[in-house]
Design a protein around this motif. Structure first.
Motif, short mmCIF file in Angstrom:
data_model
loop_
_atom_site.label_atom_id
_atom_site.label_comp_id
_atom_site.label_asym_id
_atom_site.label_seq_id
_atom_site.Cartn_x
_atom_site.Cartn_y
_atom_site.Cartn_z
N SER A 110 13.60 8.55 5.37
CA SER A 110 13.75 7.10 5.42
C SER A 110 15.15 6.67 4.98
O SER A 110 15.70 5.70 5.50
N ARG A 112 11.17 4.20 6.99
CA ARG A 112 11.74 3.96 8.31
C ARG A 112 12.14 5.28 8.97
O ARG A 112 12.98 6.01 8.47
N SER A 113 11.53 5.58 10.10
CA SER A 113 11.94 6.69 10.95
C SER A 113 11.07 6.64 12.19
O SER A 113 9.92 6.23 12.12
N LYS A 114 11.65 7.04 13.32
CA LYS A 114 10.83 7.05 14.52
C LYS A 114 9.71 8.08 14.40
O LYS A 114 8.65 7.95 14.99
N ALA A 115 9.96 9.11 13.57
CA ALA A 115 8.95 10.15 13.37
C ALA A 115 7.84 9.70 12.43
O ALA A 115 6.86 10.41 12.25
N GLY A 119 17.69 9.38 10.56
CA GLY A 119 16.29 9.79 10.59
C GLY A 119 16.11 11.30 10.56
O GLY A 119 15.21 11.85 11.19
#
Lengths: 262, 250
Positions: free
Chosen positions: B167, B103-106, B172
């Motif tokens: 993650s 999980r991460s926007k990146a 993040g």
């Protein structure tokens, strides 16, 4: 994979480098904001400890009212006669407000960036194993900000939430004949209200958690990597938090229990 | 052992994802989590349905290819162990185990449990390399490094770039990753020559795509290479140091 899964586009068709590596990072840069947080936070923690030293005069055995009021009067004229009147007091207050504003601005900016970077929309929330305090600094900070406003209204300005017996008049005579504000009575009158006393105690616990994580963060933000230095800061963080919570929260409790009276 | 697997399925980047529930009835305690997914996929293919896409390579903890969030924790329930080293024995019979992509926007999801981790590569491209002409191989001991420095550099060089730290981080942030690279390269003689330039470039790139660090400490618990939490302080140390060396490479 066989053709029956054609409705799912292949991973090989996905553009990889969507973001060019040359775009600038957000300004002001996070490392700088963190440095500002650490610097201003250090100043604010130092102020808290000095503030506590003054507060503890209520526990002096002989005539705490005299010592407390004398101290409050001395604060107003600090660095006299080097600088006239209340000049230093206002420089001091200005510095604290500046630190608070910078601390708030940096904290909010960092938190907003953190929320944006998290990702994983539509999925369950991640489990964290420890460190609830570190994740909730923005909320404990908000509580502390609300408390600062409450505290100023209550015991400095004497408006709104202050007790009905609050008085800023120079009604207390020091041994040398100077009439000063009776800060001690104002404090006792305020803490005689059970709900206010409970509020002060609760907020001091929040402050303790906030500065515990804050002091630990200072060593990281200043880039302290040596094992012993980091352990020293972990220890200092715990000690400072305990001193603040025990020292400050005990005063409203002592008023409620009748240990501190007029 | 019977396990109920709740798995994130997503057809392509940007598509809406969903959880799918499957049951594996013949799991064994000594299976790794990746073998559990293999078992599930075997079952899915036998039933003529689409297998779950996930990444893995060495399956012995040295490559950093595997990476899934298991019940909300990167890699799985045990601290500092990659997914390939986590075992079914840590779950109870009949338990529900949730597998999600990192999980991460990146880290945009590519498909199912696979995410695009090239954001970490771009941090390395920005400066995590040594671009000095080292000439031909020198005689032994021409360039001297103390044993302690060599050991410490190796400790930080242990990062396998799996992305679990990102993650695990509620923000993040990629501080543990970037810090381990900066620390590793700042400790060895050839790396010192571009120390300030590297810090500026890597921190810029990191801040461009990843979040800020709040010293929460989840990253160091997740890291399968056991990079110490002090790596996050290295990021600020190196960047502050570079601030005093304006325009200089080292």
């Amino acid at each position: 994979m066989s053709s029956q899964f054609e409705e799912r586009s292949g991973i090989d068709q996905i553009p990889v480098a969507k973001r060019p590596a040359t775009t600038p990072p957000p300004r002001p840069q996070t490392w700088l904001l963190k440095l500002i947080m650490a610097l201003t936070g250090s100043v604010l923690v130092a102020f808290l400890l000095f503030h506590l030293a003054g507060n503890l005069k209520v526990y002096l055995p002989d005539d705490p009212r005299l010592h407390f009021n004398e101290y409050a009067h001395w604060l107003r004229g600090l660095l006299n006669p080097l600088v006239p009147g209340e000049t230093f007091l206002w420089v001091f207050r200005g510095t604290l407000v500046l630190c608070l504003v910078l601390h708030l601005y940096s904290g909010l900016t960092i938190k907003i960036r953190a929320w944006r970077a998290r990702g994983g929309r539509g999925r369950a929330v991640n489990v964290t194993k420890h460190h609830l305090v570190g994740r909730t600094m923005i909320w404990s900070g908000g509580i502390i900000l609300a408390f600062i406003i409450f505290h100023l209204l209550d015991l400095t300005l004497g408006r709104g939430v202050a007790s009905s017996k609050f008085s800023s008049a120079a009604s207390y005579d020091l041994p040398d004949g100077t009439a000063v504000t009776d800060a001690y009575s104002n404090l006792v009158h305020s803490f005689e209200r059970p709900s206010v006393a409970a509020f002060y105690v609760l907020v001091m616990m929040v402050v303790a958690f906030h500065i515990n994580h804050g002091i630990w963060s200072i060593i990281n933000d200043f880039g302290g990597t040596a094992k012993r230095t980091r352990n020293v800061f972990l220890f200092l963080a715990a000690v400072a938090a305990l001193i603040i919570v025990i020292g400050n929260a005990s005063i409203p409790l002592a008023v409620q229990l009748g240990v501190i009276t007029l | 052992m019977r396990l109920i697997l709740e798995i994130w399925r997503q057809d392509r980047p940007g598509a809406d994802g969903r959880y799918e529930t499957h049951e594996v009835v013949d799991a064994t305690p000594e299976m790794s989590l990746l073998e559990l997914l293999d078992r599930l996929n075997h079952q899915l293919v036998e039933n003529n349905t689409d297998p779950v896409a996930f990444e893995s390579d060495c399956r012995e903890g040295i490559c950093g290819t595997c990476g899934v969030d298991v019940n909300g924790v990167p890699h799985g329930p045990r601290d500092n162990v990659p997914a390939c080293g986590q075992h079914v024995r840590d779950f109870k019979d009949g338990q529900t185990v949730r597998f999600e992509p990192f999980r991460s926007k990146a880290f945009p999801v590519l498909r199912d449990l696979i995410v695009d981790r090239t954001g970490l590569d771009r941090i390395i491209q920005a400066g995590g390399t040594i671009a000095v002409d080292a000439g031909t191989a020198p005689d032994a001991e021409t360039v001297q490094v103390t044993h302690d420095d060599a050991e410490r550099a190796l400790d930080f060089a242990a990062c396998i770039g799996c992305g679990a730290c990102v993650s695990a981080c509620p923000n993040g942030a990629a501080y543990l990753f970037t810090g381990s690279k900066l620390a590793h390269l700042a400790l060895i003689p050839h790396g010192k020559q571009e120390r300030a330039k590297r810090a500026r470039a890597m921190v810029d790139q990191m801040e461009h795509e990843f979040g800020p660090c709040s010293q929460i400490g989840e990253c160091a618990l997740a890291c399968p290479a056991e990079i110490p939490l002090s790596a996050i302080a290295v990021v600020n140390r190196e960047r502050i140091r570079a601030g005093f060396k304006k325009g200089k490479a080292n």
